[in-house]
Scaffold this motif. Structure first.
Motif, PDB file in Angstrom:
ATOM      1  N   SER A  51       0.735  -1.180   0.030  1.00  0.00           N
ATOM      2  CA  SER A  51       0.038  -0.130   0.182  1.00  0.00           C
ATOM      3  C   SER A  51       0.553   1.293  -0.080  1.00  0.00           C
ATOM      4  CB  SER A  51      -1.173  -0.155   0.794  1.00  0.00           C
ATOM      5  OG  SER A  51       0.387   0.029   2.410  1.00  0.00           O
ATOM      6  N   GLN A  52       1.929   0.793   0.489  1.00  0.00           N
ATOM      7  CA  GLN A  52       2.971   2.467   0.392  1.00  0.00           C
ATOM      8  C   GLN A  52       3.460   2.423  -1.065  1.00  0.00           C
ATOM      9  OE1 GLN A  52       3.444   4.124   3.393  1.00  0.00           O
ATOM     10  NE2 GLN A  52       2.146   3.138   4.304  1.00  0.00           N
ATOM     11  N   GLY A  53       3.309   1.671  -1.616  1.00  0.00           N
ATOM     12  CA  GLY A  53       3.729   1.421  -3.720  1.00  0.00           C
ATOM     13  C   GLY A  53       5.508   1.754  -3.502  1.00  0.00           C
ATOM     14  N   PHE A  54       6.617   1.282  -1.935  1.00  0.00           N
ATOM     15  CA  PHE A  54       8.022   1.665  -2.880  1.00  0.00           C
ATOM     16  C   PHE A  54       7.991  -0.012  -3.295  1.00  0.00           C
ATOM     17  CE2 PHE A  54      12.125   1.019  -1.036  1.00  0.00           C
ATOM     18  CZ  PHE A  54      12.089   2.407  -1.647  1.00  0.00           C
ATOM     19  N   PRO A  55       7.513  -1.232  -2.983  1.00  0.00           N
ATOM     20  CA  PRO A  55       8.125  -1.715  -4.003  1.00  0.00           C
ATOM     21  C   PRO A  55       7.906  -1.996  -5.268  1.00  0.00           C
ATOM     22  CG  PRO A  55       6.826  -2.981  -2.182  1.00  0.00           C
ATOM     23  CD  PRO A  55       6.623  -1.280  -1.910  1.00  0.00           C
ATOM     24  N   ARG A  56       7.165  -0.763  -5.412  1.00  0.00           N
ATOM     25  CA  ARG A  56       6.756  -0.418  -7.089  1.00  0.00           C
ATOM     26  C   ARG A  56       7.865   0.808  -7.445  1.00  0.00           C
ATOM     27  NH1 ARG A  56       2.826  -0.570 -11.957  1.00  0.00           N
ATOM     28  NH2 ARG A  56       3.964   0.776 -13.349  1.00  0.00           N
ATOM     29  N   ALA A  57       8.186   1.274  -6.867  1.00  0.00           N
ATOM     30  CA  ALA A  57       8.825   2.296  -6.744  1.00  0.00           C
ATOM     31  C   ALA A  57      10.407   1.965  -6.625  1.00  0.00           C
ATOM     32  CB  ALA A  57       9.062   3.242  -5.410  1.00  0.00           C
ATOM     33  N   LEU A  58      10.658   0.923  -6.540  1.00  0.00           N
ATOM     34  CA  LEU A  58      12.070  -0.129  -6.979  1.00  0.00           C
ATOM     35  C   LEU A  58      12.159  -0.851  -8.340  1.00  0.00           C
ATOM     36  CD1 LEU A  58      12.654  -1.746  -3.240  1.00  0.00           C
ATOM     37  CD2 LEU A  58      14.179  -0.070  -4.485  1.00  0.00           C
ATOM     38  N   LEU A  59      10.907  -0.774  -8.065  1.00  0.00           N
ATOM     39  CA  LEU A  59      10.873  -1.916  -9.409  1.00  0.00           C
ATOM     40  C   LEU A  59      10.799  -0.173 -10.810  1.00  0.00           C
ATOM     41  CD1 LEU A  59      10.406  -5.007 -11.217  1.00  0.00           C
ATOM     42  CD2 LEU A  59       7.583  -3.806 -11.094  1.00  0.00           C
TER      43      LEU A  59
END
Length: 277
Positions: A63-71
């Motif tokens: 929900s924080q969106g950080f894994p998507r930001a890393l990708l």
């Protein structure tokens, strides 16, 4: 052995240790702070009193969106590095081997293009990308990053190719290779150390890029890791999530450290193999 001689013997090791401590101290403090809970975040001890993974769990929550930001950062940095190397290898080889008018001027012009400050081109690029519908796309971050990474890659590889003797291609062509085969089978393998070094520099620059990614994206799902870190918010308006920011810094730094260590080994292996032939 006198005391002064012993001191001179150990002085280089002391200097190396001092440099290592100076360089690694910020990363160590970031790691220690990321393992502290919110109540202990301002503790000044060298080790956390209570190790807590709360910051990492909160950070890796989808929900924080950080894994998507890393990708997103991996995609942008990876494509930028691949395109830079692909174009720079052929360009640098031509600049190092071919003779033509204004070659030195062209090489100077190439490296000069990377000296423009990013802030000076952000507004024109924002207008251009808005007109062609590139806002919130990967290409809006890759193309500007490529314009800065490619000149540096060309400059580095041109210097490396110049150090390689022309007799390498001549010997391969005498053995029956075409110029293209000599380039592919002889020059590229021997140039591996320079290529990997250039890849490290290019990837790190693209991975850490902030201003272009901040300007060209306004959707959370398209933001890169540096942009996502800058927009972390706490539980309240007046709270700064220092722990989450430290944990994010650790997660962003780890891929760079792993990549550098991996490429360093391949560079050493390439140099050793070349010396043994």
């Amino acid at each position: 052995m006198s005391s002064s001689a012993q001191w001179r013997r150990w002085l280089p090791y002391v200097g190396v240790l001092a440099v290592v401590v100076y360089c690694l101290a910020p990363f160590y403090w970031m790691l220690v702070s990321s393992l502290r809970g919110t109540a202990d975040i301002f503790d000044t001890s060298l080790f956390p009193a209570r190790v807590s993974l709360t910051n990492y769990r909160a950070l890796l929550d989808t929900s924080q969106g950080f894994p998507r930001a890393l990708l997103n950062s991996l995609i942008v940095a990876g494509i930028t590095t691949a395109l830079s190397l692909l174009l720079a290898i052929f360009t640098a080889y031509a600049m190092a081997r071919l003779e033509f008018r204004f070659k030195r001027f062209i090489l100077t012009l190439i490296i000069a293009t990377s000296m423009f400050p990013v802030v000076s081109i952000v507004v024109p690029l924002l207008k251009l990308f808005t007109d062609i519908g590139w806002i919130n796309t990967y290409q809006s971050m890759i193309v500007p990053s490529l314009s800065f990474a490619l000149p540096l890659a060309v400059w580095n590889l041109t210097t490396f190719f110049r150090q390689m003797p022309d007799e390498l291609e001549h010997a391969a062509m005498i053995d029956g290779c075409t110029r293209g085969q000599a380039f592919r089978k002889v020059i590229i393998p021997l140039a591996a150390p320079g290529i990997f070094t250039t890849a490290i520099i290019t990837f790190i620059a693209a991975w850490n890029e902030f201003l272009i990614a901040l300007t060209m994206t306004n959707k959370p799902e398209m933001q890169t890791a540096p942009v996502a870190i800058s927009k972390f918010t706490g539980a309240t308006t007046y709270e700064t999530p220092f722990g989450s920011q430290m944990a994010a810094g650790v997660l962003v730094t780890i891929p760079l450290v792993v990549m550098v260590l991996l490429f360093q080994r391949r560079i050493v292996a390439g140099l050793t193999a070349g010396a043994a032939k």
